[in-house]
Design an enzyme around this catalytic site. Structure first.
Site, PDB file in Angstrom:
ATOM      1  N   GLY A 237      -6.106  -2.361   3.973  1.00 14.28           N
ATOM      2  CA  GLY A 237      -4.690  -2.561   3.681  1.00 14.28           C
ATOM      3  C   GLY A 237      -3.818  -1.681   4.548  1.00 14.28           C
ATOM      4  N   GLY A 238      -4.242  -1.518   5.811  1.00 16.61           N
ATOM      5  CA  GLY A 238      -3.597  -0.555   6.705  1.00 16.61           C
ATOM      6  C   GLY A 238      -2.374  -1.044   7.435  1.00 16.61           C
ATOM      7  CG  ASP A 262      -3.140  -5.560   5.567  1.00 18.04           C
ATOM      8  OD1 ASP A 262      -2.870  -6.466   4.739  1.00 18.04           O
ATOM      9  OD2 ASP A 262      -2.601  -4.441   5.524  1.00 18.04           O
ATOM     10  NE  ARG A 302       2.689   6.194  -1.201  1.00 15.50           N
ATOM     11  CZ  ARG A 302       2.818   6.387  -2.513  1.00 15.50           C
ATOM     12  NH1 ARG A 302       1.790   6.793  -3.225  1.00 15.50           N
ATOM     13  NH2 ARG A 302       3.953   6.175  -3.130  1.00 15.50           N
ATOM     14  CG  HIS A 305       1.364   3.329  -4.939  1.00 19.40           C
ATOM     15  ND1 HIS A 305       2.667   3.715  -4.723  1.00 19.40           N
ATOM     16  CD2 HIS A 305       1.076   2.450  -3.947  1.00 19.40           C
ATOM     17  CE1 HIS A 305       3.140   3.098  -3.656  1.00 19.40           C
ATOM     18  NE2 HIS A 305       2.192   2.330  -3.169  1.00 19.40           N
TER      19      HIS A 305
END
Length: 404
Positions: A237-238, A262, A302, A305
Site C-alpha cells: 500500500g505504498g 498497491d 499509515r 489506521h
C-alpha cells in the site's frame, strides 16, 4: 476571577522553567517542547472562567471555518509576505469580494492568532499565517475541513443510530452518513480527480507523510542480508513509492530488491509520475495473497489506521503467510499513550473513527499483534515522538538478529 488560582501559579512557574531551556540559542529536546506546549495550554484553561472554557472549545468549529474561508479567498497568498500591512479594501479588491465580508473573516482569523491585526482595517502576516504560504499546508487544512470534517460531525448521530455499540467500519460509518453516500472514503475520493489531488497534496505534508526514519534499515539488512537478488523490502500500500524512495535516499547502499505493492491504478499513476527504475511493482489489494514471499521487511506506512481491529487482524494474518523466519513486519503508524495521550493524537483517532478506522495505543498494538500469533519485538520512536513510530513484529520462530 479564574477559579484555579493554585494551578495558575504552579503552571506559570513550570512554563518559566521550561522557557529557560530556549535561552542563548539553545535547541531544546522534543520532550521539553511538548511539555511547554502542554503547560501553556493548561494555563489557558486555568486562567479562563469555566464558562469561558466551554465557549472557547465550542467555538473552534467557527475558527476552522474562518481559516477555510481565508484559504478559499486566497488571503494567505494575497497578504504581503514581508509582513507589511494591507487594508481590507485593498485585499478585497484583489479577491473581487465584499470588503465587509472579508473583514469579518480576517478578524476571526486574527482572533485565533492567524494574521496580525495591528490597526483598524489593516492585516498582515505573522509567524503562524506564514505556515499557510506553503500550498500543501493549505491543501491539508482544506482537506481536513472539507472531507474529514463532515464525517467527524456525523459521529454523534451515527453513534446514536447504533446505540453506541459500534462506530461501523470502512464501508458503513460516520463518513457515509455525513456525505450521504454508499461509497467508501477512498472510492469517494477517486470519483472526483480534483478531490483526490487535494487529498494527495495534503498527505505530502511532513506531519502526515513522514517516512520510517526511526527504524535502522541498514543495520537490519546488514545483519540479515538477503543478497542482491533477494527481496529486501516490500512496501504494501505504498502509493507512489515515497517511502521506498526515502529509504533508498537515506540508505543508498542497501542490498536487495525494493518492491512496491498497491492497486493497479495507483501503480500506473506512480509510474506516470516518475517512479524510479530501482523500485519493482506488483499489483494487489491489502488483502490479496502477497506474491513477494520471504522478504526481509514487509513495510506498511499509515495503512493499519484505516482499518478496525477485525480487518487489521486479517491484514496481519495475510502478511504472516508470506513471511519466513528472517522476515520483519514494520508498521509505521501512530502509537498513542495509554495514559495522558496528546490531544492531536487523540483527535486524529476520532478522525479515523469517522472513516471506519482507528489509531492505536501501545497496549492496543500489543494486543493486535499477539492476536495474530506474531511477536511484537519493539516500538521504535524517532525524534518526532509517537506521531512517527514504527511497530516491529516477527514470527515466533524468528531466527534473525535482534536490533535492541
Amino acid at each position: 476571577m479564574p477559579t484555579d488560582t493554585n494551578s495558575i501559579i504552579a503552571l506559570s512557574k513550570s512554563i518559566g522553567k521550561l522557557a529557560r531551556e530556549f535561552e542563548n540559542g539553545a535547541t531544546p529536546s522534543k520532550e521539553v517542547q511538548q511539555a511547554l506546549v502542554l503547560a501553556s495550554e493548561q494555563l489557558g484553561v486555568a486562567a479562563r472562567e469555566p464558562d469561558d472554557n466551554v465557549y472557547n472549545i465550542s467555538g473552534q468549529i467557527s475558527q476552522n471555518a474562518a481559516i477555510r474561508s481565508a484559504i478559499a479567498l486566497n488571503a494567505f497568498a494575497l497578504m504581503p509576505e514581508d509582513g507589511s500591512t494591507i487594508t481590507v479594501e485593498d485585499i478585497s479588491t484583489k479577491m473581487n469580494a465584499d470588503p465587509e465580508l472579508v473583514g469579518r473573516i480576517l478578524r476571526a482569523c486574527a482572533s485565533a492568532h492567524v494574521f496580525g491585526h495591528p490597526t483598524v482595517n489593516e492585516y498582515c502576516h505573522n509567524n503562524l499565517s506564514r505556515v499557510y504560504l506553503q500550498g500543501d499546508h493549505r491543501q491539508l487544512a482544506a482537506q481536513i475541513y472539507d472531507f474529514t470534517g463532515h464525517a467527524v460531525l456525523a459521529i454523534p448521530d451515527f453513534g446514536e443510530e447504533k446505540q453506541w455499540k459500534s462506530m461501523g467500519d470502512y464501508v458503513r460509518g460516520p463518513f457515509q452518513l455525513g456525505f450521504a453516500t454508499d461509497l467508501s472514503y477512498m472510492e469517494y475520493l477517486q470519483a472526483n480527480p480534483q478531490r483526490l489531488k487535494s487529498w494527495n497534496s495534503g498527505m505530502r505534508t511532513g506531519k502526515i507523510g513522514h517516512r520510517t526514519s526511526a527504524f535502522p534499515f541498514d543495520r537490519a539488512l546488514e545483519l540479515d542480508p538477503c543478497g542482491k537478488d533477494g527481496i529486501a523490502i516490500v512496501d504494501v500500500g505504498g502509493g507512489r513509492g515515497q517511502a521506498l524512495e526515502g529509504i533508498h535516499q537515506d540508505y543508498p547502499n542497501l542490498e536487495g530488491r525494493l518492491v512496491l505493492q498497491d492497486l493497479p491504478d495507483v501503480i500506473k499513476d506512480a509510474k506516470a509520475n516518475g517512479l524510479p527504475d530501482y523500485i519493482e511493482t506488483t499489483p494487489g489489494t491489502f488483502f490479496d495473497p502477497l506474491t513477494a514471499k520471504g522478504a526481509r521487511i514487509y513495510h506498511f506506512r499509515r495503512v493499519f489506521h484505516i482499518w478496525t481491529q477485525t480487518k487489521a487482524l486479517e491484514l496481519l494474518e495475510n502478511t504472516k503467510n508470506a513471511m519466513n523466519d528472517y522476515s520483519r513486519m514494520l508498521i509505521a503508524d501512530m502509537v498513542l499513550a495509554d495514559v495522558g495521550c496528546e490531544r492531536d493524537l487523540a483527535m486524529q483517532d476520532l478522525n479515523m473513527m469517522s472513516l471506519g478506522g482507528m489509531e492505536r495505543s501501545e497496549s492496543e498494538w500489543t494486543s493486535l499483534i499477539e492476536s495474530a500469533g506474531l511477536v511484537l519485538k519493539k516500538i521504535w520512536q524517532n525524534d518526532q515522538g509517537p506521531k512517527h513510530a514504527v511497530v516491529e513484529a516477527t514470527l515466533p520462530t524468528f531466527k534473525g538478529h535482534g536490533l535492541e
